[in-house]
Design a protein around this motif. Structure first.
Motif, PDB file in Angstrom:
ATOM      1  N   TYR A  52      66.177 -67.838  48.759  1.00 55.52           N
ATOM      2  CA  TYR A  52      67.768 -68.200  48.384  1.00 55.52           C
ATOM      3  C   TYR A  52      68.377 -67.071  48.700  1.00 55.52           C
ATOM      4  CZ  TYR A  52      66.772 -65.138  43.489  1.00 55.52           C
ATOM      5  OH  TYR A  52      66.361 -64.402  42.650  1.00 55.52           O
ATOM      6  N   THR A  54      71.803 -64.118  48.700  1.00 53.72           N
ATOM      7  CA  THR A  54      72.665 -63.833  47.941  1.00 53.72           C
ATOM      8  C   THR A  54      73.581 -62.433  48.910  1.00 53.72           C
ATOM      9  OG1 THR A  54      72.278 -62.783  46.981  1.00 53.72           O
ATOM     10  CG2 THR A  54      72.556 -64.299  45.867  1.00 53.72           C
ATOM     11  N   ASN A  56      76.555 -59.568  48.693  1.00 50.03           N
ATOM     12  CA  ASN A  56      76.888 -58.988  47.177  1.00 50.03           C
ATOM     13  C   ASN A  56      77.471 -57.569  47.514  1.00 50.03           C
ATOM     14  OD1 ASN A  56      74.812 -59.673  45.063  1.00 50.03           O
ATOM     15  ND2 ASN A  56      73.874 -60.375  47.440  1.00 50.03           N
ATOM     16  N   VAL A  73      78.749 -60.974  43.006  1.00 52.79           N
ATOM     17  CA  VAL A  73      77.711 -62.452  44.106  1.00 52.79           C
ATOM     18  C   VAL A  73      78.878 -63.227  44.634  1.00 52.79           C
ATOM     19  CG1 VAL A  73      76.542 -64.088  44.577  1.00 52.79           C
ATOM     20  CG2 VAL A  73      75.500 -62.676  42.713  1.00 52.79           C
ATOM     21  N   SER A  75      78.508 -65.163  47.935  1.00 50.73           N
ATOM     22  CA  SER A  75      78.370 -65.891  48.382  1.00 50.73           C
ATOM     23  C   SER A  75      76.625 -66.344  47.941  1.00 50.73           C
ATOM     24  CB  SER A  75      78.305 -66.273  49.681  1.00 50.73           C
ATOM     25  OG  SER A  75      77.719 -67.156  50.106  1.00 50.73           O
ATOM     26  N   THR A  76      75.990 -67.727  47.705  1.00 56.29           N
ATOM     27  CA  THR A  76      74.504 -68.097  47.587  1.00 56.29           C
ATOM     28  C   THR A  76      74.149 -69.160  48.454  1.00 56.29           C
ATOM     29  OG1 THR A  76      74.702 -66.786  45.709  1.00 56.29           O
ATOM     30  CG2 THR A  76      73.079 -68.181  45.791  1.00 56.29           C
ATOM     31  N   LYS A  78      70.200 -71.473  48.891  1.00 55.76           N
ATOM     32  CA  LYS A  78      69.480 -72.157  49.045  1.00 55.76           C
ATOM     33  C   LYS A  78      68.490 -72.371  50.160  1.00 55.76           C
ATOM     34  CE  LYS A  78      66.155 -75.621  47.011  1.00 55.76           C
ATOM     35  NZ  LYS A  78      65.851 -76.473  45.659  1.00 55.76           N
TER      36      LYS A  78
END
Length: 256
Positions: A52, A54, A56, A73, A75-76, A78
């Motif tokens: 994943y 992120t 930051n 954070v 946005s993330t 996968k």
């Protein structure tokens, strides 16, 4: 696959490694960052549960009269379904990740990075961190340019915990502190603090805090009671950019 190698991998020795390579070192908010994630197999076969990314940053928060630095954070995403990586095998995973409109721009003490995390069953999870230069939207860039034209100089930029009354999606705001060094507002303001909320590509919300310079006994009294500060909030549409200088000028004149 020896038991000894398994033990070493469980503490990160001989385990898979990750390296993220970005296609660009700088990118504007609202656009997509592209790149690849390389996973290099270690000394044993391993199960990769999840990879994943992120986006930051850090921000300041006051607690018990002390400034503490916290990580946020933004946005993330996968990147994969579970898979097995063999010893010394190299896998490459391309990616695109959109930079949200409320990502702080990279200036002053505000730094942004993309972090890659890999979940490996029974092992220390490898990570990789890549700094990225975040550029402002066209609307924010124009607003900052106008302040320079009006005789203000950008003195400080920082991310700080957002007051509840103006907090939106993220727990912090990015604050731009300008001081007048020339022009019609020199001597009228101590400083101007600006907060930009880019709602979308066409709409910018502006919060402005003006700090008037004390003049005479009445001014000094007001300053001591923090009555010299005013909070102004307004919205600018993209079609209003040609007149944005007049908009800021009108607001400043009313509160000078």
């Amino acid at each position: 696959m020896s038991f000894f190698n398994k033990v070493l991998a469980s503490i990160g020795i001989g385990s898979a490694k990750v390296d993220t390579k970005l296609s660009q070192s700088s990118i504007k908010v609202g656009e997509e960052a592209e790149g690849i994630v390389e996973i290099k197999g270690g000394s044993i076969e391993q199960n990769i549960d999840e990879i994943y990314l992120t986006i930051n940053t850090t921000y300041e928060k006051e607690s018990d009269d002390k400034i503490i630095h916290k990580q946020a954070v933004i946005s993330t995403i996968k990147l994969n379904e579970p898979f097995v990586i063999m010893p010394e095998e190299l896998k490459t995973i391309p990616f695109k990740i959109k930079i949200p409109m409320d990502t702080p721009i990279s200036t002053g003490s505000s730094k942004v990075w993309i972090q890659t995390g890999v979940d490996i069953k029974g092992s220390v999870d490898p990570t990789d961190r890549d700094m990225i230069d975040i550029l402002p939207s066209d609307m924010v860039e124009e607003a900052m340019s106008v302040f320079s034209q009006l005789g203000f100089k950008l003195r400080k930029v920082k991310n700080e915990a957002a007051p509840y009354k103006i907090r939106k999606r993220l727990p912090f705001i990015q604050e731009f502190e300008f001081v007048p060094t020339s022009g019609p507002y020199y001597g009228k303001f101590d400083e101007i603090e600006l907060i930009f909320f880019q709602i979308d590509e066409t709409k910018l919300e502006v919060i402005m805090e003006v700090d008037r310079r004390a003049r005479g006994l009445a001014g000094l009294f007001s300053e001591a009671l923090d009555m010299d500060e005013s909070l102004i909030q307004f919205t600018i549409q993209d079609y209003e950019l040609p007149t944005i200088k007049a908009t800021f000028n009108d607001v400043l004149m009313k509160h000078s």
